[in-house]
Scaffold this active site. Sequence first.
Site, PDB file in Angstrom:
ATOM      1  N   GLU A 104      13.349   2.124  -5.656  1.00  0.00           N
ATOM      2  CA  GLU A 104      13.332   0.671  -5.407  1.00  0.00           C
ATOM      3  C   GLU A 104      13.160  -0.095  -6.717  1.00  0.00           C
ATOM      4  OE1 GLU A 104      10.303   1.088  -2.252  1.00  0.00           O
ATOM      5  OE2 GLU A 104      11.678  -0.041  -0.972  1.00  0.00           O
ATOM      6  N   GLU A 147      10.835   8.219   2.235  1.00  0.00           N
ATOM      7  CA  GLU A 147       9.716   7.673   3.023  1.00  0.00           C
ATOM      8  C   GLU A 147       9.688   8.187   4.447  1.00  0.00           C
ATOM      9  OE1 GLU A 147      11.733   5.984   1.083  1.00  0.00           O
ATOM     10  OE2 GLU A 147      10.586   4.617  -0.188  1.00  0.00           O
TER      11      GLU A 147
END
Length: 708
Positions: free
Chosen positions: A110, A130
């Site tokens: 990210e 995740e």
Amino acid sequence: MSDLIQLTKDGDIAIITINNPPVNAISPGVPEGISEAIDQISKDASVSAAVVIGGGRTFIAGADIKEFTKMTSGKAKTGPGLLSLLLKIENCSKPVVMAIHGTAFGGGLEVAMSGHYRVAAPGAQVGQPEVKLGLIPGAAGTQRLPRLAGVDKAVEMCTDGNPVKAPDALKAGIVDQLIEGDLLKGAVAFAREIAGKPAPRTRERNQKLGTPEQNAPIFAAARENVRRKQRNLIAPLAAIDAIEAASTLPFEEGCQVEAKLFIDCLYSDQSKALIHVFFGEREVAKVPDIPKETSTIPVNSAAVVGAGTMGSGIAMVFANAGIPVLLKDADRTALDRGLTNIRKNYAASVHRGRYAQQAVDERLALIKPTLTYDDFTQADMVIEAVFEGLALKKEVFGELDRVCKSGAILASNTSTLNIDEIASSTSRPASVIGTHFFSPANVMRLLEIVRGKASSKEVVATCMQLSKRLGKIGVLVGNCRGFVGNRMFHPYVREAVFLVEEGASIEAVDQALYNFGMAMGPLATNDLAGLDVGWRIRKEYRHLEKPGIRQAFAADHLCEMGRFGQKTGAGWYKYDENRKPSPDPEVAALTKKWSAEAGIPQRQISAEEIVDRCIYALVNEGARIVEEGYALRAVDIDITYINGYGFPAYRGGPMWYADTVGLKKAYDHISEFHRTHGELWEPAPLLKRLAAEGRTFADLDKQKVAAG
Ligand code: NAI
């Protein structure tokens, strides 16, 4: 500036280095440091572009997972997190080049996506893992990734969580260039080239987002895929929802949708359970009385006795780890069959594209078949996997004692027999230990390491360490009947059979537990493992059972009819030539008849009761095992059940599941079963105590860890 971040310069290019060893996780201080560095370079007129790079062996490998736990337990804030930093990077007036080596996972990717460009070392990997912790990316990963890689690729990465290698990331548009050789030098040269040119902002790149018409089939297929392959999981579906939002809403609104979904996942029982499993897998490697510095025995060669189902699988495990292994059987036909099975198994792996032919040839060359003990003097470790019989095992260990060099580890793969008894047939019980592999040995991750009363610390430490080298999760257990896994499995299957005897259909029992999340129902599992295995064990131990206690009979009757399960084409189910099961009306009628003869009243049984009876049987026995010390911690049982018995990881294992339900509630259920079904359900004293004190198994584990 935080000492986790260094800001230096190479001429007009600023270099921001993240130094948070070992993996540059985004711990407190890292985002703040990057933010300050961005402020400084924005103001510095002599800087024309910046490179962000990880110090040491990697870029940012991900978030600090402990932070998630702190958030849900109220010990850390769940604020906007990284989002504002990422906007700041993206809005920086100087182009920012992210230079990736090692891994850029989760929050790391990210961060990388907020830069204007990404360059990568050819060996680097990126990913959004995740989902493996029951989460979705929470810092706009679901919004920026589809803008770089397209909706399809973003959905794939956020739902399976698997890493993507740099060349594929280049193809997908996640990175802009691969850099051979010195990454920093290459990144600086790249930065110099793009400096002064208009810098693309990821959040404004909408070309790859597609139209609703183009995307509809992608999302539908992805949701269907998740429902099939990631049964009952909420995070992969949430990831798809968030990516769908990216494709239909402006960036800021998409981020809000992601934030809400992220919080839902973060506070879900599934994510808490998966994080428990993540830490649990590391925890089980710790043995309180065996410090990390304990010396270990080098294992550079091994030998396996018995080339049957287990022995041949175990030989493959060693060969796969590059350790030469002798495979001995007493019988030429059995040895040939074992080798044929090994070859078939490897050929199937080549066929599926898992291994290259050359890798398989190398592995096969490491397995040396033999009918004698002649070369056993060389072996650093021997694993015995002959038929399950004490007299035979003792004879084999007596022989091993005579032929093996001093210091060699003598391990048994027994699933039920007493390790101390086996050790007593040698002159070196300190070298004897149990290494209980699960079938198929080359596939299943669990390795129960059974510590005998004389097993030396070196031998235990070596086996724990070796389990990692073999690609297994080693869980240390004590020497009791069935050790940990099978000792608990016994009451679990017993209840499944009782339920059938009380009127539940075989399919209803299996379906209820499958829906709960088990990889297979207990009776189907029973058929797979062979009903005769349990039958033989029950016969052997029947004299130890207290009289007057209810005994399950249906499985024994099936065995008496020669219905041993899949291997005989019939057990609880009937099987076609491809081992595809179908319900067998004959068995349904027979169980009714047997129950009538035994005077067991028939009743309607709900799916909820089926789950409670079977799962609480695991929990109650698990509590006894923890209290008696045969498992070091409750989490060891959880890891055992997830990796060896198909218990759903998103429920955290049986003990964590009981914690989640609440131990008071679990205890009340078990007490109720005790009243209605008798002595077998006597609540475990530990469970009773913890329930009364309002504590959990996890509390107990924490207390043990704190006490060292
Ligand atoms: P198996 O019957 O497939 O293989 C046993 C092999 O040992 C046969 O090939 C036999 O010829 C050989 N053998 C017998 N006596 C021998 C001797 N004196 N020297 C050399 N070889 C000899 O049995 P399986 O299923 O592989 O089980 C082996 C052990 O693993 C048992 O202790 C069993 O309880 C344990 N185990 C089995 C599991 C399973 O799912 N089958 C799972 C975990 C443990």
